[in-house]
Design a protein around this motif. Structure first.
Motif, PDB file in Angstrom:
ATOM      1  N   GLU A  78      24.435  31.281  10.091  1.00  0.00           N
ATOM      2  CA  GLU A  78      25.036  32.430   9.397  1.00  0.00           C
ATOM      3  C   GLU A  78      24.902  32.283   7.885  1.00  0.00           C
ATOM      4  OE1 GLU A  78      29.351  34.714   9.121  1.00  0.00           O
ATOM      5  OE2 GLU A  78      28.908  33.422  10.852  1.00  0.00           O
ATOM      6  N   ILE A  79      25.095  31.063   7.383  1.00  0.00           N
ATOM      7  CA  ILE A  79      24.898  30.806   5.953  1.00  0.00           C
ATOM      8  C   ILE A  79      23.449  31.078   5.574  1.00  0.00           C
ATOM      9  CG2 ILE A  79      24.858  28.993   4.174  1.00  0.00           C
ATOM     10  CD1 ILE A  79      27.282  27.742   5.561  1.00  0.00           C
ATOM     11  N   SER A  80      22.551  30.688   6.460  1.00  0.00           N
ATOM     12  CA  SER A  80      21.134  30.934   6.231  1.00  0.00           C
ATOM     13  C   SER A  80      20.850  32.417   5.994  1.00  0.00           C
ATOM     14  CB  SER A  80      20.338  30.437   7.446  1.00  0.00           C
ATOM     15  OG  SER A  80      18.989  30.838   7.370  1.00  0.00           O
ATOM     16  N   GLU A  81      21.406  33.284   6.832  1.00  0.00           N
ATOM     17  CA  GLU A  81      21.199  34.727   6.686  1.00  0.00           C
ATOM     18  C   GLU A  81      21.853  35.271   5.417  1.00  0.00           C
ATOM     19  OE1 GLU A  81      22.551  36.620  10.224  1.00  0.00           O
ATOM     20  OE2 GLU A  81      20.901  35.874  11.472  1.00  0.00           O
ATOM     21  N   LEU A  82      23.017  34.748   5.066  1.00  0.00           N
ATOM     22  CA  LEU A  82      23.738  35.220   3.879  1.00  0.00           C
ATOM     23  C   LEU A  82      22.995  34.923   2.581  1.00  0.00           C
ATOM     24  CD1 LEU A  82      27.424  34.281   4.818  1.00  0.00           C
ATOM     25  CD2 LEU A  82      26.468  36.588   4.604  1.00  0.00           C
ATOM     26  N   VAL A  83      22.172  33.890   2.598  1.00  0.00           N
ATOM     27  CA  VAL A  83      21.425  33.554   1.382  1.00  0.00           C
ATOM     28  C   VAL A  83      19.945  33.927   1.502  1.00  0.00           C
ATOM     29  CG1 VAL A  83      23.023  31.738   0.682  1.00  0.00           C
ATOM     30  CG2 VAL A  83      21.064  31.150   2.118  1.00  0.00           C
ATOM     31  N   GLY A  84      19.632  34.793   2.457  1.00  0.00           N
ATOM     32  CA  GLY A  84      18.310  35.402   2.471  1.00  0.00           C
ATOM     33  C   GLY A  84      17.260  34.768   3.347  1.00  0.00           C
ATOM     34  N   TYR A  85      17.664  33.858   4.244  1.00  0.00           N
ATOM     35  CA  TYR A  85      16.697  33.228   5.151  1.00  0.00           C
ATOM     36  C   TYR A  85      16.984  33.679   6.582  1.00  0.00           C
ATOM     37  CZ  TYR A  85      15.564  30.121   1.253  1.00  0.00           C
ATOM     38  OH  TYR A  85      15.177  29.624   0.036  1.00  0.00           O
TER      39      TYR A  85
END
Length: 336
Positions: free
Chosen positions: A302-309
């Protein structure tokens, strides 16, 4: 405002119309007012024949915050003479103004994505607004009592450094991404009463801090040339990148959005910010990722998606390249 002050302040507002001249009170109507915990709020709506939109004021203890958001149907000229001394910050999110100030021979063109911090003393002049253009502005005025209470002049000599007479016409700066984020918070805030008051005062002081930081790094100087279109476009790119890190813009997308070719954008962005667009965006993404790993229990994907990955494997590889460890191990080390 008391009666004595009303007598000392002369404000004249005109609508450019070959048939008549009217006051601001004639072209707007009060649609809401109230006082709670010492904060006085008033909202005025423009009459349809003059514009579609409103302006709203919040006032308390030497602080006045006015928000304008209107699409004007007629040219508007606001003329006035102000006898009170105050520190003024303005942030022109959208629109254009022609500012005429007595004692300054050259008209000042104030455009979208610009801002200023000025100490105004007994000034006389006018501001012109154009029809069929949206005006979106946040204007903040701080009284001398407010300045003293927060020791702004005592610590930073802010009144002299930001005096209109000293700076003359060289006081406009582009809106940086941090400033735009604070303005977004102010514009979207729904608090009431004491919480509203505390929130607004804290955000005003945060904006002042940013302007003082700008001054100490010599961005505001008497030798500063007028802001050109290129610099404003570069700051617009900076804001696009930082405002939503979940989106990964391509150079072509950014170029098309601001009207610059790819080569000029890449070259001038690095010259202004000291990093390539990719390096700048990656730095922001990793900073946000570290904060989320430290202060939240969100899973890595989820952190990955929040920072654009979109792919957490790519995020892990990018994070490890900069931090020297994986996001999972980084979080584990913090917890131990």
């Amino acid at each position: 405002m008391d009666k004595k002050r009303r007598k000392k302040t002369s404000i004249k507002t005109e609508i450019q119309d070959p048939k008549k001249t009217v006051s601001l009170s004639t072209v707007t109507e009060l649609i809401g007012s109230g006082e709670r915990c010492g904060i006085i709020t008033k909202k005025f709506q423009f009459l349809p024949q003059y514009g579609i939109g409103y302006f709203q004021t919040h006032k308390f203890e030497g602080l006045s915050i006015t928000i304008y958001d209107v699409l004007l149907e007629k040219n508007l000229i606001v003329e006035g003479k102000l006898y009170d001394n105050f520190l003024e910050m303005s942030f022109l999110i959208e629109g254009e103004q022609i500012i005429k100030i007595e004692g300054i021979t050259k008209d000042l063109v104030y455009e979208s994505q610009e801002c200023y911090l000025l100490y105004l003393e007994n000034i006389k002049g006018s501001i012109s607004y154009h029809k069929r253009k949206r005006l979106k502005e946040v204007k903040i005025r701080m009284s001398t009592d407010f300045i003293k209470r927060h020791k702004l002049d005592e610590e930073y000599n802010i009144l002299e450094k930001h005096s209109l007479l000293k700076l003359q016409s060289k006081f406009l700066n582009p809106l940086c991404s941090k400033t735009q984020n604070i303005l977004s918070e102010i514009l979207s805030d729904q608090r009431k009463g004491l919480l509203k008051r505390l929130f607004l005062e804290s955000k005003v002081l945060e904006l002042v801090t940013l302007k003082i930081d700008t001054a100490t790094t010599n961005i505001i100087t008497n030798n500063l040339p007028p802001i050109d279109n290129l610099v404003k476009k570069l700051y617009q790119v900076q804001h696009m990148i930082s405002s939503d890190l979940s989106v990964q813009y391509s150079i072509h997308q950014l170029s098309r959005e601001i009207g610059l070719n790819d080569f000029i954008l890449k070259k001038e962005f690095k010259a202004l910010f000291g990093k390539t667009i990719f390096e700048y965006a990656t730095k922001l993404r990793m900073e946000k990722a570290r904060q989320l790993l430290l202060h939240s229990k969100k899973p890595i994907y989820e952190i990955s998606e929040l920072v654009g990955y979109k792919n957490s494997t790519h995020f892990t590889a990018a994070f490890k390249k900069i931090e020297g460890t994986t996001p999972k191990k980084y979080r584990s080390n913090l917890e131990n």
